[in-house]
Design a protein around this motif. Structure first.
Motif, PDB file in Angstrom:
ATOM      1  N   THR A   1     -10.476  11.498  12.030  1.00 47.89           N
ATOM      2  CA  THR A   1      -9.149  11.968  11.371  1.00 47.89           C
ATOM      3  C   THR A   1      -8.689  10.990  10.340  1.00 47.89           C
ATOM      4  O   THR A   1      -8.158  11.099   9.307  1.00 47.89           O
ATOM      5  N   GLY A   2      -8.512   9.584  10.942  1.00 47.55           N
ATOM      6  CA  GLY A   2      -8.027   8.569  10.051  1.00 47.55           C
ATOM      7  C   GLY A   2      -8.710   8.282   8.771  1.00 47.55           C
ATOM      8  O   GLY A   2      -8.056   8.158   7.641  1.00 47.55           O
ATOM      9  N   LEU A   3     -10.070   8.476   8.975  1.00 48.34           N
ATOM     10  CA  LEU A   3     -10.956   8.463   7.783  1.00 48.34           C
ATOM     11  C   LEU A   3     -10.635   9.740   6.550  1.00 48.34           C
ATOM     12  O   LEU A   3     -10.773   9.365   5.494  1.00 48.34           O
ATOM     13  N   ALA A   4     -10.545  10.510   7.220  1.00 43.80           N
ATOM     14  CA  ALA A   4     -10.297  12.048   6.504  1.00 43.80           C
ATOM     15  C   ALA A   4      -8.815  11.644   5.741  1.00 43.80           C
ATOM     16  O   ALA A   4      -8.756  11.997   4.444  1.00 43.80           O
ATOM     17  N   CYS A   5      -8.037  11.116   6.332  1.00 41.64           N
ATOM     18  CA  CYS A   5      -6.714  10.906   5.728  1.00 41.64           C
ATOM     19  C   CYS A   5      -6.919   9.955   4.613  1.00 41.64           C
ATOM     20  O   CYS A   5      -6.209  10.121   3.417  1.00 41.64           O
ATOM     21  N   ALA A   6      -7.519   8.894   4.921  1.00 47.99           N
ATOM     22  CA  ALA A   6      -7.951   7.763   3.605  1.00 47.99           C
ATOM     23  C   ALA A   6      -8.651   8.422   2.527  1.00 47.99           C
ATOM     24  O   ALA A   6      -8.137   8.009   1.388  1.00 47.99           O
TER      25      ALA A   6
ATOM     26  N   PHE B   1       4.145   4.228   3.422  1.00 48.44           N
ATOM     27  CA  PHE B   1       4.134   5.386   4.459  1.00 48.44           C
ATOM     28  C   PHE B   1       2.834   5.060   5.507  1.00 48.44           C
ATOM     29  O   PHE B   1       2.102   3.915   5.378  1.00 48.44           O
ATOM     30  N   ILE B   2       3.124   5.508   6.601  1.00 47.84           N
ATOM     31  CA  ILE B   2       2.222   5.021   7.904  1.00 47.84           C
ATOM     32  C   ILE B   2       1.663   6.031   8.490  1.00 47.84           C
ATOM     33  O   ILE B   2       2.357   7.389   8.508  1.00 47.84           O
ATOM     34  N   ILE B   3       0.450   6.443   8.592  1.00 47.15           N
ATOM     35  CA  ILE B   3      -0.276   7.561   9.539  1.00 47.15           C
ATOM     36  C   ILE B   3      -0.733   6.878  10.754  1.00 47.15           C
ATOM     37  O   ILE B   3      -1.642   5.923  10.702  1.00 47.15           O
ATOM     38  N   VAL B   4      -0.264   7.466  11.881  1.00 47.85           N
ATOM     39  CA  VAL B   4      -0.990   6.931  13.269  1.00 47.85           C
ATOM     40  C   VAL B   4      -2.048   7.952  13.651  1.00 47.85           C
ATOM     41  O   VAL B   4      -1.674   8.883  13.920  1.00 47.85           O
TER      42      VAL B   4
ATOM     43  N   PHE C   1       0.642  -1.008   0.051  1.00 48.95           N
ATOM     44  CA  PHE C   1       0.098   0.154   0.136  1.00 48.95           C
ATOM     45  C   PHE C   1       0.848   1.290   0.024  1.00 48.95           C
ATOM     46  O   PHE C   1       1.872   1.216   0.313  1.00 48.95           O
ATOM     47  N   ASP C   2       0.331   2.300  -0.628  1.00 51.68           N
ATOM     48  CA  ASP C   2       1.136   3.552  -0.349  1.00 51.68           C
ATOM     49  C   ASP C   2       0.950   4.156   1.025  1.00 51.68           C
ATOM     50  O   ASP C   2       2.068   4.577   1.707  1.00 51.68           O
ATOM     51  N   VAL C   3       0.029   4.078   1.591  1.00 53.59           N
ATOM     52  CA  VAL C   3      -0.434   4.440   2.946  1.00 53.59           C
ATOM     53  C   VAL C   3      -1.128   3.532   3.852  1.00 53.59           C
ATOM     54  O   VAL C   3      -2.129   2.983   3.386  1.00 53.59           O
ATOM     55  N   LEU C   4      -0.430   3.269   4.879  1.00 54.04           N
ATOM     56  CA  LEU C   4      -1.391   2.414   5.821  1.00 54.04           C
ATOM     57  C   LEU C   4      -1.902   3.308   6.959  1.00 54.04           C
ATOM     58  O   LEU C   4      -0.935   4.122   7.445  1.00 54.04           O
ATOM     59  N   ILE C   5      -3.114   3.416   7.466  1.00 52.60           N
ATOM     60  CA  ILE C   5      -3.534   4.200   8.456  1.00 52.60           C
ATOM     61  C   ILE C   5      -3.988   3.472   9.558  1.00 52.60           C
ATOM     62  O   ILE C   5      -4.844   2.672   9.594  1.00 52.60           O
ATOM     63  N   VAL C   6      -3.415   3.882  10.972  1.00 54.09           N
ATOM     64  CA  VAL C   6      -3.996   3.223  12.007  1.00 54.09           C
ATOM     65  C   VAL C   6      -4.934   3.787  12.739  1.00 54.09           C
ATOM     66  O   VAL C   6      -4.619   5.111  13.385  1.00 54.09           O
ATOM     67  N   GLY C   7      -6.192   3.492  12.874  1.00 54.56           N
ATOM     68  CA  GLY C   7      -6.910   4.440  13.544  1.00 54.56           C
ATOM     69  C   GLY C   7      -8.235   4.758  12.425  1.00 54.56           C
ATOM     70  O   GLY C   7      -7.741   5.527  11.606  1.00 54.56           O
ATOM     71  N   ALA C   8      -9.314   4.252  12.769  1.00 56.46           N
ATOM     72  CA  ALA C   8     -10.558   4.446  11.861  1.00 56.46           C
ATOM     73  C   ALA C   8     -11.500   5.434  12.412  1.00 56.46           C
ATOM     74  O   ALA C   8     -12.680   5.564  12.172  1.00 56.46           O
TER      75      ALA C   8
END
Length: 317
Positions: free
Chosen positions: A16-21, A127-130, A6-13
């Motif tokens: 804010t996490g959804l907005a990042c996705a 990349f990772i977004i926490v 994946f280009d980006v994996l987001i921890v937390g739905a």
């Protein structure tokens, strides 16, 4: 292990996490959102009758309108709104899946998770977004008896507590709201607060209502006081000025003393965390941490200062 990177994996739905996705999708980046609970898990665990303090337009993400007939939306309306946003953008989510470990090799992150049923998974991402927030990590009292079944750090619904002796620890919005709702449902409510008075930052339509109930004797308030110990059928309260101890009958305790970021998870990712503030080291402009390619977003980036970042401004991260 999934073969896809994946280009980006987001921890937390959360919002804010959804907005990042959503922003990833708008910019042609592949992403997956992983959460150990459900989507907007913190909102799901808010009190059942909760009304947001803010208007619906300040909760919107992804340009999807949040319409409501009320001046301020309810918890149920919030849950339905964020569900519609996920459906609208067809976001890839993995819920009920806990992220255990994040490591990096050859500029690719490896993410190990465990599903609620115990099955392990592994992902790879550039990349990772926490964006985990803090609501799952309460500030504990660290007193004897805190592990008793009658003690909770979350308040949801008044119905089970009709006719019961309830003690609430705290002096902010959540404590005052819970006290008022439980009192009106028929519980006998006592509030313990370690400061000399209830915080003036409590919302202007809540504070006078709460203080009026205290002044008329409907709710008992102990200021300059802390819990000394929690017993199966009672609690002991200590006045921090006189050092006098009072024991009172008790059925349930709500320790609504706030929440904090998961420091151990952040450190386990390699992020440096300030010992005092719990703020993860990050660039305030880019939100990139000291681990290249690993970012923080939303309230997790504020550390203990949980009143600085919330849905209204964290959604722009």
């Amino acid at each position: 292990m999934t073969t896809k990177i994946f280009d980006v994996l987001i921890v937390g739905a959360g919002p804010t996490g959804l907005a990042c996705a959503i922003e990833c999708k708008k910019n042609g980046l592949s992403s997956v959102v992983i959460d150990k609970g459900c989507i907007v898990n913190s909102i799901y665990h808010f009190p059942a009758n909760m009304i947001f303090f803010t208007t619906s337009d300040l909760l919107e993400i992804g340009g999807v309108p949040f319409t409501t007939t009320n001046p301020k939306p309810t918890r149920e309306e919030g849950l339905n709104y964020y569900k519609r946003v996920v459906e609208h953008y067809d976001l890839l989510l993995r819920t009920n899946e806990r992220v255990n470990r994040i490591s990096k090799s050859d500029n690719i992150f490896q993410i190990q998770t465990t599903h609620r049923d115990g099955k392990p998974f592994e992902y790879r991402a550039r990349f990772i977004i926490v964006a985990t927030g803090y609501y799952d990590n309460p500030n504990y009292l660290h007193v004897p008896g805190e592990d008793l079944p009658k003690v909770s750090h979350y308040y949801t619904d008044p119905h089970p507590y009709f006719g019961k002796n309830i003690l609430i620890v705290g002096g902010k919005n959540s404590a005052c709201i819970a006290a008022l709702e439980l009192h009106r449902y028929g519980a006998r409510v006592t509030v313990v607060h370690r400061k000399p008075e209830i915080k003036q930052s409590v919302k202007y339509w809540i504070l006078p209502d709460f203080l009026n109930r205290v002044n008329e004797g409907a709710i008992t308030l102990h200021v300059n006081s802390v819990i000394e110990s929690i017993l199966p059928e009672s609690v002991k309260i200590c006045n921090t000025q006189t050092h006098a101890t009072t024991e009172m009958a008790n059925d349930f305790v709500f320790a609504l003393t706030g929440y904090r970021p998961d420091e151990s998870f952040l450190r386990g990712c390699g992020i440096d965390v300030d010992h005092e503030t719990l703020v993860p080291q990050h660039n305030p402009e880019t939100l990139e941490t000291n681990v290249p390619g690993l970012y923080v977003a939303g309230s997790i980036s504020a550390g203990k200062e949980t009143n600085k970042l919330f849905i209204e401004n964290g959604r722009f991260h």
